[in-house]
Write an enzyme that holds these catalytic residues in place. Sequence first.
Site, short mmCIF file in Angstrom:
data_model
loop_
_atom_site.label_atom_id
_atom_site.label_comp_id
_atom_site.label_asym_id
_atom_site.label_seq_id
_atom_site.Cartn_x
_atom_site.Cartn_y
_atom_site.Cartn_z
N LYS A 141 1.92 0.80 3.73
CA LYS A 141 3.03 1.72 4.03
C LYS A 141 3.14 1.95 5.53
CE LYS A 141 2.90 4.78 -0.06
NZ LYS A 141 2.76 6.20 -0.44
N ASP B 263 6.06 9.28 -1.23
CA ASP B 263 5.44 9.11 -2.54
C ASP B 263 6.31 8.12 -3.30
OD1 ASP B 263 3.10 10.09 -4.11
OD2 ASP B 263 4.67 10.41 -5.60
P1 ITT Z 1 -0.69 7.70 0.10
O1 ITT Z 1 -0.58 8.69 -1.03
O2 ITT Z 1 -1.81 7.99 1.03
O3 ITT Z 1 0.63 7.55 0.83
P2 ITT Z 1 -0.85 5.76 -2.03
O4 ITT Z 1 -0.99 4.27 -2.06
O5 ITT Z 1 -1.74 6.57 -2.93
O6 ITT Z 1 -0.99 6.24 -0.51
P3 ITT Z 1 1.38 6.72 -3.61
O7 ITT Z 1 0.59 7.87 -4.16
O8 ITT Z 1 2.79 6.97 -3.17
O9 ITT Z 1 0.64 6.11 -2.33
O10 ITT Z 1 1.30 5.55 -4.67
C1 ITT Z 1 2.24 4.56 -4.63
C2 ITT Z 1 1.69 3.34 -5.33
O11 ITT Z 1 2.81 2.63 -5.89
C3 ITT Z 1 1.04 2.39 -4.34
O12 ITT Z 1 -0.34 2.60 -4.23
C4 ITT Z 1 1.37 1.04 -4.94
O13 ITT Z 1 0.45 0.71 -5.96
C5 ITT Z 1 2.74 1.29 -5.57
N1 ITT Z 1 3.79 0.97 -4.59
C6 ITT Z 1 4.62 1.84 -3.96
N2 ITT Z 1 5.43 1.21 -3.11
C7 ITT Z 1 5.11 -0.09 -3.20
C8 ITT Z 1 5.58 -1.24 -2.55
O14 ITT Z 1 6.51 -1.19 -1.62
N3 ITT Z 1 5.02 -2.42 -2.88
C9 ITT Z 1 4.06 -2.50 -3.82
N4 ITT Z 1 3.55 -1.46 -4.46
C10 ITT Z 1 4.05 -0.25 -4.15
#
Ligand code: ITT
Length: 197
Positions: free
Chosen positions: A13, A70
């Site tokens: 991200k 998120d």
């Molecule tokens: P932060 O909370 O620290 O930002 P995180 O990875 O835990 O990191 P999220 O809680 O928003 O973030 O979880 C989103 C999940 O959804 C992420 O870990 C991926 O598995 C998936 N995801 C979201 N956007 C994505 C993308 O652009 N490409 C691939 N997978 C994605």
Amino acid sequence: MLEILIATNNLGKVKEIKDILDSPEIKILTMKDFPHLPKIVEDGKTYQENAFKKASKISEYSGKICLADDSGLEIDYLKGKPGLYSSRWGSSDEERINKVLKLLENVLPNKRKAKFVCAAMLVFPDGKIYSVKEECKGSIEFKPKGEHGFGYDPIFLVPEYNKTFAELGYKIKNQISHRGKAMRKIVNIINELAGSE
Ligand code: ITT
């Protein structure tokens, strides 16, 4: 110069968001610049609630303007799962991807529709909040393809290109993705705020 702290521990991200926010007027800070930030429990019932929690808590602790994201993958055949639980669906990207592929084994191409959703939240230390939400439609591949990106990128097929996000690479992904679209809206908000000062 506006300092914005990207409130995420996900390096995939960070890379995508940095690319879009990159401008001479913005100094981007990351969690690495603040080693003692608390861990946030993501127990909200919506993407927005979780994004707000991350951005507001980190802003409170750092005193900085914070931007949180998120996001999740919603698969039609699985009635929207893994959705909010996308990052908690397994202990590694590989495990999460394999779980999806197994659940969609023998499911026909036209039944494999999915979308990525991204809620982004910009929170100022004085309490001002700006919130946006975007999505990107696609479908689930039969096997992982491509080397770029993170998370579910190798199995998320974009119909316009007939390639996965992981094959497209982050530059093209950013032009069309849920996060790319949400972050460009955030940049517009920042530009409007700067213009009205
Ligand atoms: P932060 O909370 O620290 O930002 P995180 O990875 O835990 O990191 P999220 O809680 O928003 O973030 O979880 C989103 C999940 O959804 C992420 O870990 C991926 O598995 C998936 N995801 C979201 N956007 C994505 C993308 O652009 N490409 C691939 N997978 C994605």
